[in-house]
Design a protein around this motif. Structure first.
Motif: not given
Length: 130
Positions: A78-79, A87-89, A110-112, A116-122
């Motif tokens: 999710r964004l 910026d930097t992520m 995370a950026n400044g 920016h993005v959260t989630g899960t990866v299988t």
């Protein structure tokens, strides 16, 4: 490898070239990803990264850690805060579950200005990894 283990972070400089190239590579020709004037006219202070580029960077983060023989089985992201040039992520991950042949990783980018993005990866792991 066990639940609670943290992956090393990955720092990604957010250049204008990365944002535009990612949009072009994913065939996302929306002007807000390459035209600063159009982005401002639509209420954004600058061009911003598209979700497909973010998804690719999350995939890279996971495969860089687990190796070329792993497989991305599911990516659910999710964004949040936009990724703007200059910026930097920083991507970070925590293993939340390990089963026979797979691991689930909670990912945050995370950026400044925030997440920016959260989630899960299988991720499917090569035989003998777990």
């Amino acid at each position: 490898m066990k639940a609670g283990d943290e992956l090393p972070t990955l720092t990604i400089p957010l250049t204008r070239t990365l944002i535009v190239a990612g949009a072009l590579a994913s065939r996302d020709y929306q002007d807000v990803h390459h035209d600063a004037e159009a982005a401002r006219a639509k209420g954004s202070p600058e061009i911003f990264m598209n979700i497909l580029t973010t998804n690719g960077l999350v995939g890279r983060y996971i495969t860089d850690h687990f190796g070329p023989r792993c497989t991305l089985r599911k990516v659910a992201i999710r964004l949040g805060a936009p990724n703007y040039p200059g910026d930097t992520m920083v991507l970070s991950g925590t293993i939340t579950e390990v089963t026979d042949g797979a691991a689930v990783v909670r990912v945050v980018g995370a950026n400044g200005i925030g997440h920016h993005v959260t989630g899960t990866v299988t991720v499917g792991l090569p035989e003998g990894t777990v």
